[in-house]
Design an enzyme around this catalytic site. Structure first.
Site, PDB file in Angstrom:
ATOM      1  N   GLY A 172      42.678  46.971  54.944  1.00 42.23           N
ATOM      2  CA  GLY A 172      41.886  45.751  54.944  1.00 42.23           C
ATOM      3  C   GLY A 172      41.084  45.447  56.179  1.00 42.23           C
ATOM      4  O   GLY A 172      40.221  44.564  56.149  1.00 42.23           O
ATOM      5  N   GLU A 188      47.724  50.961  55.768  1.00 43.06           N
ATOM      6  CA  GLU A 188      46.956  51.757  54.791  1.00 43.06           C
ATOM      7  C   GLU A 188      45.455  51.589  55.000  1.00 43.06           C
ATOM      8  O   GLU A 188      44.734  51.120  54.112  1.00 43.06           O
ATOM      9  CB  GLU A 188      47.322  51.309  53.367  1.00 43.06           C
ATOM     10  CG  GLU A 188      48.796  51.394  53.031  1.00 43.06           C
ATOM     11  CD  GLU A 188      49.147  50.706  51.707  1.00 43.06           C
ATOM     12  OE1 GLU A 188      48.265  50.088  51.075  1.00 43.06           O
ATOM     13  OE2 GLU A 188      50.322  50.774  51.318  1.00 43.06           O
ATOM     14  N   ARG A 207      38.672  51.738  54.858  1.00 42.60           N
ATOM     15  CA  ARG A 207      37.331  51.450  55.368  1.00 42.60           C
ATOM     16  C   ARG A 207      37.198  51.641  56.883  1.00 42.60           C
ATOM     17  O   ARG A 207      36.263  52.289  57.352  1.00 42.60           O
ATOM     18  CB  ARG A 207      36.977  50.006  55.012  1.00 42.60           C
ATOM     19  CG  ARG A 207      35.514  49.673  55.198  1.00 42.60           C
ATOM     20  CD  ARG A 207      35.269  48.184  55.008  1.00 42.60           C
ATOM     21  NE  ARG A 207      35.864  47.634  53.828  1.00 42.60           N
ATOM     22  CZ  ARG A 207      35.284  47.575  52.618  1.00 42.60           C
ATOM     23  NH1 ARG A 207      34.068  48.015  52.467  1.00 42.60           N
ATOM     24  NH2 ARG A 207      35.914  47.049  51.581  1.00 42.60           N
ATOM     25  N   TYR A 211      28.588  44.805  44.774  1.00 47.76           N
ATOM     26  CA  TYR A 211      29.122  43.666  45.533  1.00 47.76           C
ATOM     27  C   TYR A 211      28.024  42.868  46.230  1.00 47.76           C
ATOM     28  O   TYR A 211      28.333  41.937  46.975  1.00 47.76           O
ATOM     29  CB  TYR A 211      30.088  44.138  46.631  1.00 47.76           C
ATOM     30  CG  TYR A 211      31.125  45.130  46.184  1.00 47.76           C
ATOM     31  CD1 TYR A 211      32.146  44.763  45.308  1.00 47.76           C
ATOM     32  CD2 TYR A 211      31.103  46.450  46.648  1.00 47.76           C
ATOM     33  CE1 TYR A 211      33.100  45.680  44.907  1.00 47.76           C
ATOM     34  CE2 TYR A 211      32.060  47.362  46.255  1.00 47.76           C
ATOM     35  CZ  TYR A 211      33.053  46.977  45.382  1.00 47.76           C
ATOM     36  OH  TYR A 211      33.998  47.887  44.998  1.00 47.76           O
ATOM     37  N   CYS A 221      17.492  53.689  36.366  1.00 50.53           N
ATOM     38  CA  CYS A 221      16.823  52.703  35.516  1.00 50.53           C
ATOM     39  C   CYS A 221      17.664  51.446  35.350  1.00 50.53           C
ATOM     40  O   CYS A 221      18.193  51.164  34.270  1.00 50.53           O
ATOM     41  CB  CYS A 221      16.500  53.344  34.171  1.00 50.53           C
ATOM     42  SG  CYS A 221      15.407  54.727  34.407  1.00 50.53           S
TER      43      CYS A 221
HETATM   44  N1  LLP Z   1      45.863  49.703  50.224  1.00 44.43           N
HETATM   45  C1  LLP Z   1      45.654  49.198  48.990  1.00 44.43           C
HETATM   46  C2  LLP Z   1      46.806  48.942  48.134  1.00 44.43           C
HETATM   47  C3  LLP Z   1      44.352  48.941  48.547  1.00 44.43           C
HETATM   48  O1  LLP Z   1      44.161  48.444  47.344  1.00 44.43           O
HETATM   49  C4  LLP Z   1      43.256  49.222  49.402  1.00 44.43           C
HETATM   50  C5  LLP Z   1      41.884  48.996  48.965  1.00 44.43           C
HETATM   51  C6  LLP Z   1      43.524  49.753  50.672  1.00 44.43           C
HETATM   52  C7  LLP Z   1      44.836  49.982  51.055  1.00 44.43           C
HETATM   53  C8  LLP Z   1      42.438  50.104  51.648  1.00 44.43           C
HETATM   54  O2  LLP Z   1      41.743  48.990  52.051  1.00 44.43           O
HETATM   55  P1  LLP Z   1      40.625  49.082  53.197  1.00 44.43           P
HETATM   56  O3  LLP Z   1      41.349  49.401  54.491  1.00 44.43           O
HETATM   57  O4  LLP Z   1      39.684  50.140  52.814  1.00 44.43           O
HETATM   58  O5  LLP Z   1      40.013  47.748  53.222  1.00 44.43           O
HETATM   59  N2  LLP Z   1      35.260  49.298  46.741  1.00 44.43           N
HETATM   60  C9  LLP Z   1      35.368  48.152  47.628  1.00 44.43           C
HETATM   61  C10 LLP Z   1      36.701  48.093  48.345  1.00 44.43           C
HETATM   62  C11 LLP Z   1      37.890  48.105  47.397  1.00 44.43           C
HETATM   63  C12 LLP Z   1      39.197  48.104  48.135  1.00 44.43           C
HETATM   64  C13 LLP Z   1      40.316  48.394  47.208  1.00 44.43           C
HETATM   65  N3  LLP Z   1      41.588  48.492  47.828  1.00 44.43           N
HETATM   66  C14 LLP Z   1      34.200  48.179  48.605  1.00 44.43           C
HETATM   67  O6  LLP Z   1      33.382  49.080  48.535  1.00 44.43           O
HETATM   68  O7  LLP Z   1      34.077  47.284  49.441  1.00 44.43           O
END
Ligand code: LLP
Length: 415
Positions: free
Chosen positions: A239, A273, A276, A316, A343
């Site tokens: 996150g 986890e 991004r 988004y 398209c």
């Molecule tokens: N752990 C779990 C259980 C998750 O669902 C996610 C992301 C992460 C870790 C990793 O989160 P991060 O560190 O990447 O924020 N497609 C969207 C983002 C979807 C995130 C889904 N879950 C976008 O492009 O912004």
């Protein structure tokens, strides 16, 4: 910090001009920087160094085997959400003992595969999933390491599509029933209560929500201890946000310090986890300018790269920085929408951008590494992009551009 920088008006990936990469490998092209990935993993590792920990890269954010292999070699673990992702991790040389498995809809077959390869932890997301895990563990005659994904009801203050920790999201079990469910788990001989898991959302540019969530999780941890249930890890999910535009997210060190403080004195490991923050700014997506035109009041820059290659802006309304890989001194800036060939009216990479641009130029979409290639599709029967990894002066293809036949190879015509 990343290793994509302008030198003499030319954008470089480490020591290579990205325009040279576009010439050699074509566009659309994902370009990853090895040094940036290494640097980002180190930042997480250093942030957590004072505590037993496991950094589990969120495979969904970027699932290329070369990226997973690099991270595995550097000692990372992985957060997965499907059997496919687990198989990828193993194919890339990752260790299942460092893999945690999240997701609201794991099938019994997926649970069976995960247990059979010796996964670190199943992050259970519902009461009914507990029954499924027990059934599979008994069938395999193994003890399944489990955590409950607890939904702490905290607003991550991010885009609604990427919020997961709110009470009305589909993820996890509510705080109110968590204690009772843990007592049930602890009574099952075929389960090992291994952790408490939570993930409240993505692209968080402020630490306050994760700190609030960690308070609730530590509170639950203490209640479990009082009941004689001792988990070996707390997983705070991913996150942490990145800079796409002008956001100033905290550094991993500052982000995790308050959580580590709350955990000090407890014999428990911290799992995280990140997706991004590890990979977004480790990659740019290169697009070639094909045409320009004016429709009504709008100036359009039409590229060969569309929402099928990078869906974040369309899905988004996400802002992603777009730069010309050559900073022209002799071209006047124009305010334009940068669009793709698909398209659909929402096929855009950026709107109302001021760019100095000529046909044939290479545009770089920054921050493209996370949820870029992994969310790409062949919509409009366009081939998935080629991907390269740069290491100093060298660039290696880590995903070949698909052939057209690849796109329809699994389709069959009726007899
Ligand atoms: N752990 C779990 C259980 C998750 O669902 C996610 C992301 C992460 C870790 C990793 O989160 P991060 O560190 O990447 O924020 N497609 C969207 C983002 C979807 C995130 C889904 N879950 C976008 O492009 O912004």
């Amino acid at each position: 910090m990343n290793f994509f920088e302008f030198k003499d008006s030319q954008l470089y990936a480490e020591d290579v001009k990205v325009t040279d990469l576009a010439k050699e490998f074509g566009t659309p092209l994902y370009v990853y920087s090895k040094a940036t990935i290494e640097r980002h993993l180190n930042a997480f590792e250093n942030a957590l160094a004072s505590k037993k920990h496991l950094t589990c890269f969120a495979v969904k954010s970027c699932s290329n085997l070369a990226v997973l292999n690099l991270l595995a070699k550097l000692g990372a673990g992985f957060d997965i959400v499907s059997e496919g992702e687990l198989r990828r991790v193993i194919a890339a040389g990752g260790d299942p003992k460092k893999v945690v498995f999240s997701g609201v809809g794991k099938t019994e077959a997926e649970i069976e595969y995960a247990l059979s390869v010796g996964i670190n932890c199943l992050n259970i997301e519902s009461e009914e999933e507990i029954d499924a895990v027990i059934k599979v563990a008994k069938k395999l005659n193994v003890v399944a390491p489990v955590a409950l994904r607890v939904n702490p009801g905290v607003d991550p203050k991010t885009h609604p599509y990427i919020s997961t920790g709110l009470k009305n999201n589909k993820f996890g079990v509510s705080e109110e029933i968590a204690l009772e469910l843990y007592q049930r788990l602890a009574k099952e001989p075929c389960l090992k209560v291994s952790g408490i898991d939570c993930h409240i959302g993505s692209q968080m540019t402020d630490a306050a929500p994760i700190i609030e969530a960690s308070e609730k999780i530590v509170n639950l941890y203490q209640k479990l201890l009082a009941l004689g249930i001792k988990v070996d890890h707390i997983d705070m999910g991913g996150g942490l946000g990145v800079t796409y535009d002008k956001e100033v997210p905290p550094q991993p060190l500052d982000y995790y310090a308050p959580i580590l403080e709350k955990l000090s004195g407890y014999d428990v490991a911290l799992y995280i986890e990140p997706g991004r923050a590890m990979i977004a700014n480790s990659s740019v997506l290169l697009a070639k300018v094909l045409y320009q035109k004016n429709n009504g009041d709008k100036h359009f820059v039409i590229t060969d790269t569309g929402m099928n290659d990078m869906i974040r802006p369309a899905l988004y309304g996400a802002y992603m920085t777009i730069e010309n890989a050559v900073d022209h001194k002799d071209v006047a800036p124009v305010v334009c929408d940068v669009v793709g060939p698909i398209c659909e009216s929402d096929d855009f990479l950026g709107k109302e951008r001021s760019l100095k641009v000529k046909n044939g130029d290479i545009l770089a979409v920054r921050g493209a590494g996370a949820y870029g290639s992994s969310m790409s599709s062949t919509y409009n029967t366009r081939r998935l992009p080629c991907e390269v990894m740069v290491d100093g002066k060298n660039a290696t293809v880590i995903k070949k551009r698909q052939s057209f036949e690849d796109i329809w190879k699994d389709e069959c015509i009726l007899n």
